[in-house]
Design an enzyme around this catalytic site. Sequence first.
Site, PDB file in Angstrom:
ATOM      1  N   GLU A   1       0.883  -1.178   0.000  1.00 48.39           N
ATOM      2  CA  GLU A   1       0.000   0.000   0.000  1.00 48.39           C
ATOM      3  C   GLU A   1       0.911   1.215   0.000  1.00 48.39           C
ATOM      4  OE1 GLU A   1      -3.266   0.329  -0.027  1.00 48.39           O
ATOM      5  OE2 GLU A   1      -4.074  -1.647   0.477  1.00 48.39           O
TER       6      GLU A   1
HETATM    7 ZN   LIG Z   1      -6.549  -0.928  -3.233  1.00 39.57          ZN
END
Ligand SMILES: [Zn+2]
Length: 356
Positions: free
Chosen positions: A325
């Site tokens: 992320e």
């Molecule tokens: Zn995502």
Amino acid sequence: MYLNVAEIESAISNLHAVYPGATEVLTPPHTTHEGRTARLLRIGSRSAHDVDGILILGGVHAREWVPPDALVSLGADLLEAHSLGTGLGYGSTSYTAAQVTHVIDGLALFLYPCVNPDGRAYSQTADAMWRKNRRPAPAGHGHGGPSCAGVDLNRNFAFLWDHTAKFAPDADVHTSDNPCDPQMYRGPSAASEPETRNIVWALDTHPCIRWLVDVHSAVPVILHNWGSDRNQTTSPSDNFRNPALDAVRGRKDDDIGEFIPYQDLNTAVELAGHMNDAVRGVRGVDYGVEAAYGLYPTSGTSDDYAYSRHFTTPTATKTLGYTIECGTSFQPPYREAEHIIREVSAALLALALNVH
Ligand SMILES: [Zn+2]
């Protein structure tokens, strides 16, 4: 400027045209609901049969604009450095020419920059915060509003997909069986979506793939298996295939967790640590490493599906799964995106150089 879908496809074509000896273009078999085909670029000078592979996904979630650009950029950087015989530098993280050669001659990197091209096109032209793909709204839901279209591809994989049957009723599992959920609709069945099936195809047809990295934004964090429950290494029968756990899976603060062999967990954490070190070297940002379970359980995600395959199919390759992320917002100004692209590139090269 962020690349649009057509520009990503031309970039793939161009990189292959300039570096034919070190690349191959792969066309996945399933066209999207809107008829698009987004291709993969395999980077590596040797046959994919002879080396280990890493499958790297971008653009699974439509509004996350940085990851597809990062994957294209990494491919261009690597191929250019290899052809010039130079190294690569991302801030204070640097790689030598010998390391670049090691990646190109010793591995197969399957870059799949734009898994969800319909979604990216929609996000870039109609609704910037769109997350899902563009499956048409189901019959009877036409009046539920525009959010009734689409499936969250990262809830659509065949891993504990049916959360109402597979998790405790009070587990805070982040998925939905409501087509009008604007974020996390899991789809009408496991692997119902062409984009999901294209990733399954890539894994099925390339048994060399031993690592999958799904690049998302934005937290930031580097996640490793599992996401369904907390990891435990001592009770092999407490696992996703055990129906006795269906009533309790995913609960916080109980004694039950998802089994991961100690060696696999050790490797997963160690490789994630190398990625995080490389990210930190770019400009000092610490993404951190944690199990995907983190704060809440997930089902039907790409990383857990990839790793689950060798448990359910004895002939399948063991494929450790990661989700990076990156960054702190979905569509930062491009000047900031360029920094994040360097972080992602540094991390992916660190993985490639530390797998064995
Ligand atoms: Zn995502």
